[in-house]
Write an enzyme that holds these catalytic residues in place. Structure first.
Site, PDB file in Angstrom:
ATOM      1  N   LYS A 175       0.845  -1.191   0.000  1.00 12.41           N
ATOM      2  CA  LYS A 175       0.000   0.000   0.000  1.00 12.41           C
ATOM      3  C   LYS A 175       0.882   1.243   0.000  1.00 12.41           C
ATOM      4  O   LYS A 175       1.998   1.200   0.504  1.00 12.41           O
ATOM      5  CB  LYS A 175      -0.908   0.002   1.240  1.00 12.41           C
ATOM      6  CG  LYS A 175      -1.743  -1.261   1.438  1.00 12.41           C
ATOM      7  CD  LYS A 175      -2.858  -1.374   0.427  1.00 12.41           C
ATOM      8  CE  LYS A 175      -3.719  -2.612   0.720  1.00 12.41           C
ATOM      9  NZ  LYS A 175      -4.855  -2.723  -0.209  1.00 12.41           N
ATOM     10  N   HIS A 294      -6.568 -13.225  -7.707  1.00 12.31           N
ATOM     11  CA  HIS A 294      -7.407 -12.241  -7.022  1.00 12.31           C
ATOM     12  C   HIS A 294      -8.815 -12.303  -7.603  1.00 12.31           C
ATOM     13  O   HIS A 294      -8.996 -12.568  -8.791  1.00 12.31           O
ATOM     14  CB  HIS A 294      -6.830 -10.831  -7.167  1.00 12.31           C
ATOM     15  CG  HIS A 294      -7.403  -9.863  -6.179  1.00 12.31           C
ATOM     16  ND1 HIS A 294      -8.665  -9.313  -6.321  1.00 12.31           N
ATOM     17  CD2 HIS A 294      -6.903  -9.368  -5.019  1.00 12.31           C
ATOM     18  CE1 HIS A 294      -8.904  -8.511  -5.294  1.00 12.31           C
ATOM     19  NE2 HIS A 294      -7.859  -8.525  -4.486  1.00 12.31           N
TER      20      HIS A 294
END
Length: 477
Positions: A175, A294
């Site tokens: 992140k 994902h």
């Protein structure tokens, strides 16, 4: 065969529209071992009988159309049609029914999830006679399972490649997910892996944007993981997202990852598509790459209880199409996921044989006939206080992935990774000693934090962070 449901060319062609249930509702039908079985949650429009609605689903997802056609007489409709063979009222829900449909195996191309879904969840979901429709589960017969390669490697081969046993694997999503330069991104990867994580990860929407082109990211991440491997003596990995605008570009990125010598790549299998995913899975098996999956976009499809496709179906489809990991929700984190439902599809991902169990949302017994298993990935809003619950819920064959729960540590990325590794090792040790993680989890973490200042700092930061929201998708009463 009932005369009412048998289609014979010899009776002649009669134009017009007839009720679907006259041909496609067959309660006397005995399902075959080779049939694909589907459980649909059907909400008919007012005035439409459930038998007609169930038959319409069977018809529109197989051989039927809105009117009688003369070419029906040129084939054996009874051999190829789908059949609604049972209907159950959903207790506690108004005007909802579970319609069970059997499809002959010859309707589907071998080894093609794309073709299977095009039939079963194609135009029928827009059918006007239905207010809503949801595919709850599929039974994939062994004869069809055997036409798929499945995961590139599977759970045991992955553990052997990584030389890591007896505990869940630890990961972290880098992140912020967008905006970092490739060099700064690689720095974060290195710090997390050096601190004790097994994997770091590209976020799902990191592909090749102006601020960080894919080739630069791949190079800096490879440098980071090799440096961390040398310093820790452990095998490390970073999920390099190979998802791209074309299959050709996707494979080009996977080829470059293989040339760099990294162990794993990644794909967004729903936005990328099943054809692309299966192609990448085949490449990964042929070239020794693990494949992380994902599920971006899944909640658009699976979150509403009365319409769409349940994630257990998408999970089965992924196991067939191919992937070594897939995100599965956390039960305890920020994302949707009721415990019994989640554990149901986690078993469908990992186990070789899963019995029907409606208490966990499993409508059919599923035999995977030795198709390799998939590691569930728990990711989304989790931190060190969740570690006991995650270890207890998911067990050893899982990946526990902390993004903000690593990078949000007040001392930095490496201490955040240390905190998670210490918490995990403490939970595994306590479990192996026979302690109850569900009852003693907080105490276990507090005890471990006395010997780890990194864990103590993490415990203080996230001591009051909880996500207390009721699940939208819950089991029927």
């Amino acid at each position: 065969m009932s005369p009412q449901t048998e289609t014979k060319a010899s009776v002649g062609f009669k134009a017009g529209v007839k009720e679907y249930k006259l041909t496609y509702y067959t309660p006397e039908y005995q399902t075959k071992d080779t049939d694909i079985l589907a459980a649909f949650r059907v909400t008919p429009q007012p005035g439409v009988p459930p038998e007609e609605a169930g038959a319409a689903v069977a018809a529109e997802s197989s051989t039927g159309t809105w009117t009688t056609v003369w070419t029906d007489g040129l084939t054996s409709l009874d051999r190829y049609k789908g059949r609604c063979y049972r209907i159950e009222r959903v207790v506690g829900e108004k005007d909802q029914y579970i319609a069970y449909v059997a499809y002959p195996l010859d309707l589907f191309e071998e080894g093609s999830v794309t073709n299977m879904f095009t039939s079963i969840v194609g135009n029928v979901f827009g059918f006007k006679a239905l207010r809503a429709l949801r595919l709850e589960d599929l039974r994939i017969p062994p004869a069809y399972v055997k036409t798929f390669q499945g995961p590139p490697h599977g759970i045991q081969v992955e553990r052997d490649k990584l030389n890591k046993y007896g505990r869940p694997l630890l990961g972290c999503t880098i992140k912020p997910k967008l905006g970092l330069s490739a060099k700064n991104y690689g720095r974060a990867v290195y710090e997390c892996l050096r601190g004790g994580l097994d994997f770091t990860k590209d976020d799902e929407n990191v592909n090749s944007q102006p601020f960080m082109r894919w080739r630069d990211r791949f190079l800096f991440c490879a440098e980071a993981l090799f440096k961390a491997q040398v310093e820790t003596g452990e095998i490390k990995g970073h999920y390099l997202n190979a998802t791209a605008g074309t299959c050709e570009e996707m494979i080009k990125r996977a080829v470059f990852a293989r040339e760099l010598g990294v162990p794993i790549v990644m794909h967004d299998y729903l936005t990328g598509g099943f054809t692309a995913n299966t192609s990448l899975a085949h490449y990964c098996r042929d070239n020794g790459l693990l494949l992380h999956i994902h599920r971006a976009m899944h909640a658009v499809i699976d979150r509403q209880k009365n319409h769409g496709i349940h994630f257990r179906v998408l999970a089965k489809a992924l196991r067939m199409s191919g992937g070594d990991h897939i995100h599965s929700g956390t039960v305890v984190g920020k994302l949707e996921g009721e415990r019994d439902i989640t554990l149901g599809f986690v078993d469908l991902l990992r186990d070789d044989f899963v019995e029907q169990d409606r208490s966990r949302g499993i409508y059919f017994t599923q035999d995977w006939v030795s198709l390799p298993g998939v590691l569930p990935v728990a990711s989304g809003g989790i931190h060190v206080w969740h570690m006991p619950a995650l270890t207890e819920i998911f067990g050893d064959d899982s990946v526990l992935q902390f993004g903000g729960g690593t990078l949000g540590h007040p001392w930095g990325n490496a201490p955040g990774a240390v905190a998670n590794r210490v918490a995990l090792e403490a939970c595994v040790k306590a479990r192996n000693e026979g302690r109850d993680l569900a009852q003693e989890g907080n105490q276990i973490i507090r005890e471990a934090s006395k010997w780890s200042p990194e864990l103590a700092a993490a415990c203080e930061v996230w001591k009051e962070i909880v996500f207390n929201f009721a699940a939208v998708d819950v089991l029927d009463k």
